[in-house]
Design a protein around this motif. Sequence first.
Motif, mmCIF file in Angstrom:
data_model
loop_
_atom_site.group_PDB
_atom_site.id
_atom_site.type_symbol
_atom_site.label_atom_id
_atom_site.label_comp_id
_atom_site.label_asym_id
_atom_site.label_seq_id
_atom_site.Cartn_x
_atom_site.Cartn_y
_atom_site.Cartn_z
ATOM 1 N N ARG A 108 0.815 -1.214 0.000
ATOM 2 C CA ARG A 108 0.000 0.000 0.000
ATOM 3 C C ARG A 108 0.853 1.269 0.000
ATOM 4 O O ARG A 108 0.416 2.309 -0.501
ATOM 5 C CB ARG A 108 -0.943 0.003 1.206
ATOM 6 C CG ARG A 108 -1.957 -1.130 1.172
ATOM 7 C CD ARG A 108 -2.880 -1.097 2.371
ATOM 8 N NE ARG A 108 -3.736 0.072 2.352
ATOM 9 C CZ ARG A 108 -4.930 0.121 1.752
ATOM 10 N NH1 ARG A 108 -5.376 -0.931 1.088
ATOM 11 N NH2 ARG A 108 -5.663 1.203 1.804
ATOM 12 N N ARG A 109 2.082 1.194 0.536
ATOM 13 C CA ARG A 109 2.908 2.402 0.568
ATOM 14 C C ARG A 109 3.277 2.871 -0.842
ATOM 15 O O ARG A 109 3.560 4.053 -1.045
ATOM 16 C CB ARG A 109 4.168 2.155 1.408
ATOM 17 C CG ARG A 109 3.876 2.043 2.905
ATOM 18 C CD ARG A 109 5.158 2.111 3.729
ATOM 19 N NE ARG A 109 6.019 0.971 3.551
ATOM 20 C CZ ARG A 109 5.925 -0.176 4.229
ATOM 21 N NH1 ARG A 109 4.980 -0.331 5.141
ATOM 22 N NH2 ARG A 109 6.773 -1.164 4.014
ATOM 23 N N ALA A 133 9.635 -0.696 7.418
ATOM 24 C CA ALA A 133 10.947 -0.838 6.805
ATOM 25 C C ALA A 133 11.750 0.451 6.864
ATOM 26 O O ALA A 133 11.196 1.550 6.930
ATOM 27 C CB ALA A 133 10.802 -1.280 5.349
ATOM 28 N N VAL A 134 13.074 0.287 6.825
ATOM 29 C CA VAL A 134 14.015 1.394 6.655
ATOM 30 C C VAL A 134 14.906 1.044 5.474
ATOM 31 O O VAL A 134 15.400 -0.083 5.380
ATOM 32 C CB VAL A 134 14.874 1.613 7.918
ATOM 33 C CG1 VAL A 134 15.959 2.657 7.648
ATOM 34 C CG2 VAL A 134 14.011 2.052 9.084
ATOM 35 N N ALA A 135 15.092 1.986 4.571
ATOM 36 C CA ALA A 135 16.013 1.787 3.461
ATOM 37 C C ALA A 135 17.411 2.245 3.866
ATOM 38 O O ALA A 135 17.555 3.263 4.555
ATOM 39 C CB ALA A 135 15.548 2.567 2.230
ATOM 40 N N VAL A 188 14.752 -6.558 1.710
ATOM 41 C CA VAL A 188 14.130 -6.498 0.389
ATOM 42 C C VAL A 188 15.080 -5.775 -0.556
ATOM 43 O O VAL A 188 15.530 -4.664 -0.260
ATOM 44 C CB VAL A 188 12.781 -5.747 0.437
ATOM 45 C CG1 VAL A 188 12.211 -5.586 -0.970
ATOM 46 C CG2 VAL A 188 11.795 -6.463 1.352
ATOM 47 N N ALA A 189 15.376 -6.401 -1.691
ATOM 48 C CA ALA A 189 16.216 -5.780 -2.714
ATOM 49 C C ALA A 189 15.339 -5.331 -3.868
ATOM 50 O O ALA A 189 14.596 -6.130 -4.436
ATOM 51 C CB ALA A 189 17.267 -6.762 -3.204
ATOM 52 N N VAL A 190 15.412 -4.049 -4.205
ATOM 53 C CA VAL A 190 14.686 -3.506 -5.356
ATOM 54 C C VAL A 190 15.702 -3.343 -6.487
ATOM 55 O O VAL A 190 16.690 -2.622 -6.329
ATOM 56 C CB VAL A 190 14.034 -2.160 -5.022
ATOM 57 C CG1 VAL A 190 13.198 -1.671 -6.209
ATOM 58 C CG2 VAL A 190 13.165 -2.276 -3.775
ATOM 59 N N ALA A 239 12.432 4.278 -1.997
ATOM 60 C CA ALA A 239 11.980 5.359 -1.120
ATOM 61 C C ALA A 239 10.555 5.129 -0.634
ATOM 62 O O ALA A 239 10.234 5.376 0.535
ATOM 63 C CB ALA A 239 12.081 6.695 -1.850
ATOM 64 N N ALA A 240 9.685 4.651 -1.512
ATOM 65 C CA ALA A 240 8.276 4.497 -1.147
ATOM 66 C C ALA A 240 8.039 3.308 -0.230
ATOM 67 O O ALA A 240 7.160 3.360 0.648
ATOM 68 C CB ALA A 240 7.431 4.361 -2.415
ATOM 69 N N LEU A 241 8.782 2.220 -0.394
ATOM 70 C CA LEU A 241 8.580 1.040 0.445
ATOM 71 C C LEU A 241 8.965 1.282 1.890
ATOM 72 O O LEU A 241 8.458 0.614 2.796
ATOM 73 C CB LEU A 241 9.401 -0.135 -0.103
ATOM 74 C CG LEU A 241 8.853 -0.869 -1.322
ATOM 75 C CD1 LEU A 241 9.837 -1.945 -1.763
ATOM 76 C CD2 LEU A 241 7.486 -1.491 -1.027
#
Length: 388
Positions: A108-109, A133-135, A188-190, A239-241
Amino acid sequence: MVGALQAAGAAGQDSTRDPEDVRAWLRLACAPGVGPVTVRLLLAAFGLPQQVLAQSLEALAAVVPKKHARAVLAAPAAALSALAERTLAWLDKPGHHLVTLGDNAYPRRLFDLPDPPPLLYIKGDPALLARPAVAIVGARGATEQGKRDAQAFGRALSECGLAVVSGLALGVDAAAHAGGLLGCGGTVAVTGTGADRVYPSDNLALAQELAERGAIVTEFPLGMRGLASNFPRRNRIIAALAHGVLVVEAAERSGSLITARLAADLGREVFAIPGSIHAPLSRGCHLLIRQGAKLVECLQDVLEEMEPLPVVTAPDAVPAKLAKPTDFSDFAGPSDPLLAALGYDPVTLDALCERSGQRPEAVAARLLELELAGHAERLPGNLFRRLA
């Protein structure tokens, strides 16, 4: 918008598996010249892709530009049909998922973005994308200290139940993922390639571990190479996750600063680790701090901004090793005169000889011992510095 898209899908459905559904989603998402904003408008107006594709040209042109309507309704090219078959075969493998804007499992983020990706190809656990989460992002050519910091913060945040999000690049990203795998929060890897590719190839072993114990996610179709234009698009998803972005090391013109700016635009927290005024990879962090990013010295500096998240409210969830600023007073032998002379700023061999009063050959030999022991680092330009 979120409710309308999810209401159009099957109740409780979390990933697309029906072959016709997959083909329709790919036809809509991969239509030439049609981007995520146009796709979102069409889905909001007509429902799921099969309903969009059943409309007349006039109906679609009432919602989006006519050239986009024509592209959507054009007969699928042979390449698109082949892509659909490859995607269906890919989905048959364990741990492979295709999550769409209409699925309950869609994070949803990502709806905070003006252009959320219509499709997410996921290897691993899709549930990790919904976890608080934190990136952690930073330089590909990170220093040894930068990689240590990224891994330490990644592990500590994961041990608090927060997922660690990054981009699977060399340097800071890889270290952050390695740390995230050590805690219960996961990582999580984007990526900026198709889900059937790993870029850079040096991270192949890490990618395999992420697919087994974390998650790899991309919006790009199978076969997509790591084009330069893909990575700024990947950064918006990072950034959004996340609820916040921590920049470990970055030059003044770093892609990590793009991620930080996107995070700020989305209302996420931005954190930065300071460094030496002489270090090029500290300048980007210092720039962010001057612009309002929170200076981070320890885990608690991040956690206190995440307190509304229930996953980190328990006091005993904070690992002691990073719960307060690290004290280096007794690290690696306080009585070592060369270590004391070395300090945390880059220094030349000649300067170390002058500071310590030792001969060059003795200093060089001791520096090698300190490097092998993990207490010192050799930098480009034949510079040295102490490691935390």
